[in-house]
Design an enzyme around this catalytic site. Structure first.
Site, PDB file in Angstrom:
ATOM      1  CE1 TYR A 138      -3.171  -2.847   0.100  1.00  0.00           C
ATOM      2  CE2 TYR A 138      -3.870  -2.145   2.270  1.00  0.00           C
ATOM      3  CZ  TYR A 138      -4.012  -2.975   1.191  1.00  0.00           C
ATOM      4  OH  TYR A 138      -4.993  -3.939   1.180  1.00  0.00           O
ATOM      5  CE  LYS A 188       0.650 -17.399  -2.464  1.00  0.00           C
ATOM      6  NZ  LYS A 188      -0.246 -18.574  -2.421  1.00  0.00           N
ATOM      7  CG  ASP A 220      -2.782 -19.948  -0.503  1.00  0.00           C
ATOM      8  OD1 ASP A 220      -2.027 -19.789   0.483  1.00  0.00           O
ATOM      9  OD2 ASP A 220      -2.456 -20.650  -1.478  1.00  0.00           O
ATOM     10  CG  ASP A 244      -7.509  -4.110   3.717  1.00  0.00           C
ATOM     11  OD1 ASP A 244      -8.566  -4.046   4.365  1.00  0.00           O
ATOM     12  OD2 ASP A 244      -7.269  -3.403   2.724  1.00  0.00           O
ATOM     13  CG  ASP A 248     -13.021  -5.999   6.149  1.00  0.00           C
ATOM     14  OD1 ASP A 248     -12.661  -5.488   7.226  1.00  0.00           O
ATOM     15  OD2 ASP A 248     -13.514  -5.354   5.207  1.00  0.00           O
TER      16      ASP A 248
END
Ligand code: NAD
Length: 353
Positions: A138, A188, A220, A244, A248
């Site tokens: 980001y 990852k 994943d 992020d 959620d």
């Protein structure tokens, strides 16, 4: 203990008022809490022409912790970008260097039916997601969209330094020490070098926390495990982008947005505490909003910034009790329970305390 209180917009003032009544009980019982109200968001634009005014900045910097309701609403949606209430929120997070975002996802047994998953999968769920908030893809450079070989190409850079990884890992290990001492680091590393470094530094940091059981999971698989068997987790730590998405996902396991608190911490455990929901303009001013996420945010503040686990436990226990007694605001109401408004929910928590 100085607390800067930013009620904000919409339902913000209604829900923050109930959290302040809870803190008042603790003050009467001897906790030296100083409360300083200030303006943030749309109300600050109206009063001072700035969503994060200088006076608020000074109070927030001087305080040990900040308690926030919510900001924003249709009244300010048409304003120029730099005057939008959300700018105030991003401004204060950046100004206070809040790099660690803590989001508990907790399913109270009485509310397990509100989840989109089967009640038996989520009943008793109690996990904490620690998300890095100021680094990763980001913010990484270079970034942009440009023309290469006659076509547009978009690119971003995933970048983490050792020191950035180490400081968020420490927050997560410290949090695990205050809970069930199990930490799962999500990365990852099979395809991304930046997250290979993430894993290496988390393992190095673990040497300082021999009491915490550390595990690793690819993102994943973590996304899948969160819906398959979410109760296997205690604390999860991950980078900004994975966090992020996973935070959620985890909050939706609980099904009740009006119940979930959050914390954003700096390196010295100074924090901004707020419910994860927004200003709910559709119900603002009616006195029906659920104040529990804000009350639980105040409990997190006592636990994480002030180290007052007993006071935090007392509030969290009171919230459990009012749910067990059947009190529900409209957002979590189901037939057979007692529907109450914001103030009456606050009254019930005070009585339980
Ligand atoms: P929202 O979270 O405000 O509302 C979503 C839905 O949940 C609404 O139906 C609302 O009534 C309900 N809801 C939310 N909190 C509730 C509570 N405590 N009790 C009962 N019901 C509750 O999200 P939105 O509608 O997308 O956004 C509204 C405004 O809030 C926008 O201006 C947005 O920018 C802002 N916002 C602010 C924050 C923040 O301050 N951190 C976060 C998200 C959205």
């Amino acid at each position: 203990m100085k607390i800067c209180v930013l009620a904000g917009d919409g339902i913000g003032p209604e829900i923050v008022a109930e959290a302040l009544r809870v803190l008042d009980v603790l003050r009467r019982d001897g906790l030296a809490l100083e409360i300083e109200p200030a303006l943030l968001g749309g109300c600050a634009v109206d009063a001072a022409g700035d969503p994060y005014p200088e006076a608020t900045r000074a109070l927030a910097r001087a305080a040990d912790a900040v308690l926030l309701g919510a900001v924003g609403g249709p009244k300010w949606d048409g304003l120029a970008r730099e005057l939008r209430p959300e700018r105030g929120l991003l401004g204060i997070r950046k100004d206070l260097d809040l790099f660690a975002n803590l989001r508990p996802a907790l399913v109270y047994p009485e509310l397990a039916g509100a989840s989109a998953l089967k009640a038996e999968v989520v009943a008793g769920l109690d996990i904490l997601i620690v998300r890095e908030l100021t680094g990763d893809i980001y913010f990484g450079q270079p970034r942009g969209i440009e023309v290469r070989n006659g076509e547009r190409v978009g690119y971003n850079t995933m970048v983490y330094s050792e020191s950035e990884i180490r400081r968020i890992a420490r927050v997560a290990f410290d949090a695990a020490m205050k809970r069930n001492r199990r930490l799962c680091s999500v990365d990852k590393m099979n395809v991304l070098e930046a997250t290979q470094l993430w894993r290496d530094v988390v393992i190095e940091t673990a040497a300082d926390y021999p009491a915490v059981e550390l595990s690793h999971m690819l993102v994943d698989n973590a996304a899948m495990q969160l819906v398959r068997n979410p109760r296997q987790f205690d604390v999860i730590v991950t980078g900004n982008m994975f966090g992020d998405i996973l935070s959620d996902e985890a909050s939706m396991l609980t099904g009740s947005i009006g119940m979930l608190p959050s914390a954003s911490l700096d390196a010295a455990n100074k924090g901004l505490y707020e419910p994860i929901h927004g200003s709910a303009p559709d119900i603002a001013g009616r006195g029906v909003a659920n104040p529990l996420a804000t009350i639980l945010s105040a409990a997190m503040m006592l636990r994480y910034t002030f180290g007052l686990a007993d006071a935090a436990d007392r509030i969290e226990k009171a919230v459990r009790q009012v749910l067990a007694q059947g009190y529900r605001t409209g957002d979590i109401y189901s037939p057979g329970t007692t529907r109450v408004d914001t103030r009456a929910m606050g009254d019930a928590v005070l009585a339980a305390m």
